[in-house]
Write a protein that holds these residues in place. Structure first.
Motif, mmCIF file in Angstrom:
data_model
loop_
_atom_site.group_PDB
_atom_site.id
_atom_site.type_symbol
_atom_site.label_atom_id
_atom_site.label_comp_id
_atom_site.label_asym_id
_atom_site.label_seq_id
_atom_site.Cartn_x
_atom_site.Cartn_y
_atom_site.Cartn_z
ATOM 1 N N LEU A 196 0.823 -1.207 0.000
ATOM 2 C CA LEU A 196 0.000 0.000 0.000
ATOM 3 C C LEU A 196 0.856 1.255 0.000
ATOM 4 O O LEU A 196 0.475 2.267 -0.608
ATOM 5 C CB LEU A 196 -0.933 -0.006 1.209
ATOM 6 N N SER A 197 2.022 1.207 0.638
ATOM 7 C CA SER A 197 2.891 2.379 0.693
ATOM 8 C C SER A 197 3.474 2.721 -0.670
ATOM 9 O O SER A 197 3.986 3.828 -0.868
ATOM 10 C CB SER A 197 4.027 2.156 1.699
ATOM 11 N N ARG A 198 3.402 1.781 -1.602
ATOM 12 C CA ARG A 198 3.860 2.030 -2.981
ATOM 13 C C ARG A 198 2.724 2.517 -3.873
ATOM 14 O O ARG A 198 2.871 2.626 -5.087
ATOM 15 C CB ARG A 198 4.463 0.762 -3.587
ATOM 16 N N GLY A 199 1.584 2.813 -3.292
ATOM 17 C CA GLY A 199 0.457 3.308 -4.067
ATOM 18 C C GLY A 199 -0.274 2.226 -4.833
ATOM 19 O O GLY A 199 -1.013 2.521 -5.780
ATOM 20 N N LEU A 200 -0.082 0.976 -4.423
ATOM 21 C CA LEU A 200 -0.721 -0.157 -5.080
ATOM 22 C C LEU A 200 -1.773 -0.760 -4.162
ATOM 23 O O LEU A 200 -1.778 -0.523 -2.949
ATOM 24 C CB LEU A 200 0.326 -1.217 -5.440
ATOM 25 N N SER A 201 -2.658 -1.545 -4.736
ATOM 26 C CA SER A 201 -3.650 -2.271 -3.952
ATOM 27 C C SER A 201 -3.325 -3.756 -3.983
ATOM 28 O O SER A 201 -2.443 -4.191 -4.734
ATOM 29 C CB SER A 201 -5.058 -2.022 -4.501
ATOM 30 N N LEU A 202 -4.017 -4.544 -3.170
ATOM 31 C CA LEU A 202 -3.791 -5.983 -3.199
ATOM 32 C C LEU A 202 -5.115 -6.719 -3.115
ATOM 33 O O LEU A 202 -6.104 -6.215 -2.589
ATOM 34 C CB LEU A 202 -2.844 -6.427 -2.091
ATOM 35 N N LYS A 203 -5.105 -7.916 -3.665
ATOM 36 C CA LYS A 203 -6.279 -8.791 -3.684
ATOM 37 C C LYS A 203 -5.834 -10.185 -3.269
ATOM 38 O O LYS A 203 -4.792 -10.675 -3.717
ATOM 39 C CB LYS A 203 -6.891 -8.823 -5.092
ATOM 40 N N PHE A 204 -6.623 -10.822 -2.406
ATOM 41 C CA PHE A 204 -6.350 -12.206 -2.039
ATOM 42 C C PHE A 204 -7.680 -12.905 -1.761
ATOM 43 O O PHE A 204 -8.736 -12.270 -1.750
ATOM 44 C CB PHE A 204 -5.399 -12.283 -0.829
ATOM 45 N N PHE A 205 -7.609 -14.208 -1.536
ATOM 46 C CA PHE A 205 -8.815 -15.028 -1.431
ATOM 47 C C PHE A 205 -8.783 -15.807 -0.121
ATOM 48 O O PHE A 205 -7.987 -16.732 0.050
ATOM 49 C CB PHE A 205 -8.910 -15.973 -2.635
ATOM 50 N N GLU A 206 -9.662 -15.435 0.797
ATOM 51 C CA GLU A 206 -9.680 -16.044 2.124
ATOM 52 C C GLU A 206 -10.161 -17.493 2.095
ATOM 53 O O GLU A 206 -9.975 -18.222 3.069
ATOM 54 C CB GLU A 206 -10.568 -15.227 3.056
ATOM 55 N N GLU A 207 -10.739 -17.921 0.982
ATOM 56 C CA GLU A 207 -11.345 -19.250 0.922
ATOM 57 C C GLU A 207 -10.334 -20.390 0.892
ATOM 58 O O GLU A 207 -10.701 -21.544 1.143
ATOM 59 C CB GLU A 207 -12.252 -19.358 -0.317
ATOM 60 N N TYR A 208 -9.091 -20.119 0.566
ATOM 61 C CA TYR A 208 -8.119 -21.210 0.467
ATOM 62 C C TYR A 208 -6.713 -20.706 0.790
ATOM 63 O O TYR A 208 -6.435 -19.517 0.761
ATOM 64 C CB TYR A 208 -8.158 -21.867 -0.910
ATOM 65 N N MET A 209 -5.832 -21.646 1.104
ATOM 66 C CA MET A 209 -4.479 -21.333 1.536
ATOM 67 C C MET A 209 -3.648 -20.769 0.392
ATOM 68 O O MET A 209 -3.855 -21.116 -0.774
ATOM 69 C CB MET A 209 -3.810 -22.612 2.069
ATOM 70 N N LEU A 210 -2.706 -19.905 0.718
ATOM 71 C CA LEU A 210 -1.751 -19.433 -0.272
ATOM 72 C C LEU A 210 -1.052 -20.607 -0.934
ATOM 73 O O LEU A 210 -0.593 -21.531 -0.255
ATOM 74 C CB LEU A 210 -0.683 -18.551 0.372
ATOM 75 N N GLU A 211 -0.977 -20.579 -2.273
ATOM 76 C CA GLU A 211 -0.313 -21.664 -3.001
ATOM 77 C C GLU A 211 0.560 -21.102 -4.107
ATOM 78 O O GLU A 211 0.160 -20.209 -4.855
ATOM 79 C CB GLU A 211 -1.322 -22.636 -3.593
ATOM 80 N N ASP A 212 1.752 -21.640 -4.205
ATOM 81 C CA ASP A 212 2.711 -21.296 -5.253
ATOM 82 C C ASP A 212 2.274 -21.978 -6.545
ATOM 83 O O ASP A 212 2.244 -23.206 -6.632
ATOM 84 C CB ASP A 212 4.093 -21.783 -4.813
ATOM 85 N N ILE A 213 1.935 -21.171 -7.559
ATOM 86 C CA ILE A 213 1.509 -21.709 -8.862
ATOM 87 C C ILE A 213 2.411 -21.213 -9.996
ATOM 88 O O ILE A 213 2.046 -21.252 -11.159
ATOM 89 C CB ILE A 213 0.031 -21.360 -9.168
ATOM 90 N N GLY A 214 3.602 -20.725 -9.627
ATOM 91 C CA GLY A 214 4.535 -20.288 -10.656
ATOM 92 C C GLY A 214 4.265 -18.895 -11.185
ATOM 93 O O GLY A 214 4.559 -18.600 -12.355
ATOM 94 N N SER A 215 3.738 -18.034 -10.336
ATOM 95 C CA SER A 215 3.513 -16.621 -10.652
ATOM 96 C C SER A 215 2.265 -16.403 -11.503
ATOM 97 O O SER A 215 1.743 -17.318 -12.151
ATOM 98 C CB SER A 215 4.721 -15.997 -11.363
ATOM 99 N N ILE A 216 1.803 -15.170 -11.488
ATOM 100 C CA ILE A 216 0.721 -14.674 -12.351
ATOM 101 C C ILE A 216 1.380 -13.667 -13.281
ATOM 102 O O ILE A 216 1.851 -12.619 -12.828
ATOM 103 C CB ILE A 216 -0.392 -14.011 -11.525
ATOM 104 N N ILE A 217 1.458 -13.983 -14.558
ATOM 105 C CA ILE A 217 2.207 -13.144 -15.499
ATOM 106 C C ILE A 217 1.239 -12.469 -16.462
ATOM 107 O O ILE A 217 0.574 -13.128 -17.267
ATOM 108 C CB ILE A 217 3.256 -13.978 -16.257
#
Length: 230
Positions: A193-214
């Motif tokens: 947020l301090s960089r002027g950006l927003s973030l989105k995440f999904f509380e329904e499931y655990m964080l998972e490494d899927i090889g980035s979102i490009i």
């Protein structure tokens, strides 16, 4: 139109969210002969050369890859748009020459899975749990948030990496899973947020490494190798 290169194993909630705003999902299906646990990960095959949606993507030749480290990391470099970060012992020479000719500052690390382990926030800001990479990047003036290892799923491995579970789309950093469950959530949120950006995440499931979102635009190049992209 924006293309989103994404593992075919990505959660459906993430997929539906990314489909908004005229985005085309390009599922990565993987190449035969590579480790099936990471063969659908986009960052194994391509390297985005910048942070904006219009930044070009360097598409690697999958025939050069093998299923064991370090032969699966030639294209797994992290690029902020100002800095190009990788273990240069293993970087594909064509990609490295492209980085040099594009004027990036080269940052050598011991980590071959650089893109997996580094979340790119903006041109000078990143997040990682890799202490060696953090030290190397800090020496070059990159603003690094060092977080704790673990708390990110990667099936068949002890844990995954922060870079592999997220990506920047426009001015939003999108996470594949519940970022709020990470013990360093508040620091991560404040940093973004301090960089002027927003973030989105999904509380329904655990964080998972899927090889980035490009994310890239149509004008930023197309892969000559179509076997691993649906």
């Amino acid at each position: 139109m924006k293309n989103i290169y994404l593992s075919e194993n990505a959660n459906h909630l993430l997929i539906e969210y990314l489909k908004a705003d005229d985005r085309q999902i390009r599922p990565v299906t993987g190449e035969p002969g590579l480790d099936s646990k990471i063969s659908t990960h986009p960052d194994i095959y391509m390297c985005k050369l910048g942070v904006s949606d219009d930044s070009p993507v360097f598409f690697g030749d999958p025939s050069k890859l093998k299923d064991k480290y370090p032969f699966d990391v030639p294209y797994n470099a992290a690029c902020t748009g100002k800095f190009f970060i990788h273990n240069f012992r293993f970087t594909d020479q064509e990609l490295l020459e492209k980085a040099k000719s594009s004027g990036f500052t080269l940052v050598n690390t011991r980590q071959g899975y650089s893109r997996c382990s580094i979340a790119i926030i903006d041109e000078t800001s990143v997040i990682t749990s890799d202490e060696g990479s953090a030290k190397a990047m800090s020496i070059h003036g990159i603003d690094v948030l060092l977080i704790r290892k673990g708390y990110i799923s990667l099936p068949h491995y002890d844990y995954g990496f922060i870079g592999g579970c997220c990506g920047r789309v426009g001015n939003e950093i999108i996470f594949n899973g519940n970022l709020s469950a990470h013990p360093d959530f508040q620091a991560i949120e404040d940093f973004i947020l301090s960089r002027g950006l927003s973030l989105k995440f999904f509380e329904e499931y655990m964080l998972e490494d899927i090889g980035s979102i490009i994310c890239t635009s149509d004008s930023a190049g197309k892969s000559p190798y179509t076997g691993y992209i649906k």
